[in-house]
Design a protein around this motif. Sequence first.
Motif, short mmCIF file in Angstrom:
data_model
loop_
_atom_site.label_atom_id
_atom_site.label_comp_id
_atom_site.label_asym_id
_atom_site.label_seq_id
_atom_site.Cartn_x
_atom_site.Cartn_y
_atom_site.Cartn_z
N SER A 1 -3.04 47.40 -25.30
CA SER A 1 -3.33 48.49 -26.42
C SER A 1 -2.75 49.95 -26.12
N ASP A 2 -4.15 50.37 -26.19
CA ASP A 2 -4.25 52.05 -25.78
C ASP A 2 -3.31 51.82 -24.94
N ALA B 1 -0.61 43.95 -42.55
CA ALA B 1 -1.52 44.25 -41.57
C ALA B 1 -1.19 45.91 -41.23
N SER B 2 -2.12 46.74 -40.52
CA SER B 2 -1.89 47.68 -40.63
C SER B 2 -1.74 48.72 -38.96
N ASN B 3 -0.86 49.30 -38.81
CA ASN B 3 -1.07 49.93 -37.22
C ASN B 3 -0.08 49.16 -36.75
N THR B 4 0.41 48.17 -36.49
CA THR B 4 0.60 46.95 -35.22
C THR B 4 1.29 47.80 -34.76
N ARG B 5 1.49 46.74 -32.95
CA ARG B 5 2.43 47.39 -31.90
C ARG B 5 3.70 48.26 -32.21
N ARG B 6 3.99 48.85 -31.78
CA ARG B 6 5.62 49.53 -32.09
C ARG B 6 6.52 48.19 -31.32
N PRO B 7 7.43 48.33 -31.95
CA PRO B 7 8.12 47.50 -32.06
C PRO B 7 9.06 47.79 -29.84
N GLU B 8 9.50 48.67 -29.59
CA GLU B 8 9.44 49.20 -28.41
C GLU B 8 8.47 49.12 -27.12
N ASP B 9 7.53 49.44 -27.17
CA ASP B 9 6.04 48.39 -26.87
C ASP B 9 6.07 47.08 -26.86
#
Length: 560
Positions: free
Chosen positions: A399-400, A513-521
């Motif tokens: 994720s990082d 939830a906040s700051n979830t993974r972006r769609p492109e990722d």
Amino acid sequence: MRHCINCCIQLLPNDLHKRCFRCRRSNHINQKCPVCKQDNIIPLYVDSKQMNLLAVLEVRTHHNESWNGFFCLRKGKLCSLIFGLIIMTLVMASYILTGAKHGLLLIPSPFHYGAFTGNPNLMDNESLSEMKDHYQPSKINISYVRDYPSIKLIIDTITSKIEFINRQRPDLEDLKKQELHMFSIIPNKFLPNSKNPCWYEEYRGNTTTDPYTTNSYALYSKRFRTIFDYLKKVFWNHLYHYKDKHYRLRCLPHFYIIGQPKCGTTDLYDRLRLHPDVRFSAIKEPHWWTRKRFGIIRLRDGFHDRYPVEDYLDLFDLAAYQIQGVLQSDVTKGHSKMNHIIIGEASASTMWDNNAWVFFYDNSTDGEPPFLIQDFIHAFQPHAKLIVMLRDPVERLYSDYLYFASANKSAEDFHEKVAESLQLFENCMLDYSLRACVYNNTLNNAMPVRLQVGLYVVYLLDWLTVFDKGQILVLRLEDHASNVKYTMHMVFQFLDLGPISEKQEALITKSPASNTRRPEDRNLGPMLPMTKAILRDFYRPFNTKLAEVLFDDAFLWKKT
């Protein structure tokens, strides 16, 4: 007479050709050997002396009878190629069998502690990004370590070097020598009727000037300037007047969300700030303890002027105004009740980022930092509360990578970066302690992915050398994601917060939830199975120790 080499060697022992002379006829090139009857075989010419087979034979070939033209060149190149392949095979075999434990042939060691200085003035003209480029290992093709068995050798070497050695807490007087100004600003005692650590200090500024005009946070960001423009407008209304003097209420955080990055700290922050008794700093992640107080704004920009502690305290002015309002209201009513409003700070770098120590603190022991962030926080706030949110370190690392990598992101690229980072970490572990490698600024800047951030137990043990275990709440993101209500209740209980209504609780626990993974990722898919297996092996001994320290096998992350 002329004979081929094979014939002469076979016949000479029987003394059949004792006197072989050079044939000087011009039409001898394609003649057949009278013995072997073969064409185009290299002839052997000898003088009139009898040949001694134990001596060195000098082969003289006529240029018209030797390998001629392209055939000669092609055979020479083929021999050179075969010889080169043999040498390369031997080198690589030696490299793999020895585990590359000493004297790597392909990657130079990037660790040069002697190049660092404790004087920050000497580093003013060199940015951290330039240093990273300087110490970055050469760009090599490391596809030869893609296979699991090869990388497993590296991990086995690292595992064999792991030692969890307790750290010695530094003396308070030594801390004061390092940060004289900080200790001159923050008092030893706080207001007794405030749950949050606050105190009054005399304000000597001119009432016509902007109190935030020199604040470094306001100078380096337009977004921060907007916040300080508002604080400036209400500043004078919140000064406390007593005996012709002006006083302002100063506060430090009561609790810190100290880590880790990509472990759900933003979501925890967004939910916790909805509690009526909780306030946060004007900026979510000030990064003051780890970076700003050393003059680091962004790593790529290098060093700037150090942010004084007053700039950090300014971030809590808005919360301090609300605390002050409660205190003054109680005084007006003729009674003194405890103020229950508390302030939090949520810099996810606080737990682990001690990279700047090498530029400012001398007297290091074997590459280990003599002072850590927690030493100073404890010196001022021995009763501070700390919240840690952790996540499966394997998934945290991926994720990082997806969040911070800028281009060419892929599961294959992640695998290559993991392999290179493991190799760099192994290099360090061969010569230095685990703690020295974890807090190694050069290593951390050189590694393509931040492996060290997932070594949770190393940081936790160092925090436990100064804070009691009851002052640190350790949560798992996996538990928080599956049962938000349960984890938030744990946090409320840990911070000793008052009860809230059902409506307030629903607002806190049921928000997205906040700051979830972006769609492109998300579209890039999961990491390679081989990469996951490699990282599982690397983090396993650290997770095992973490579960032992916390008495909770959930921190082994076996089911994720």
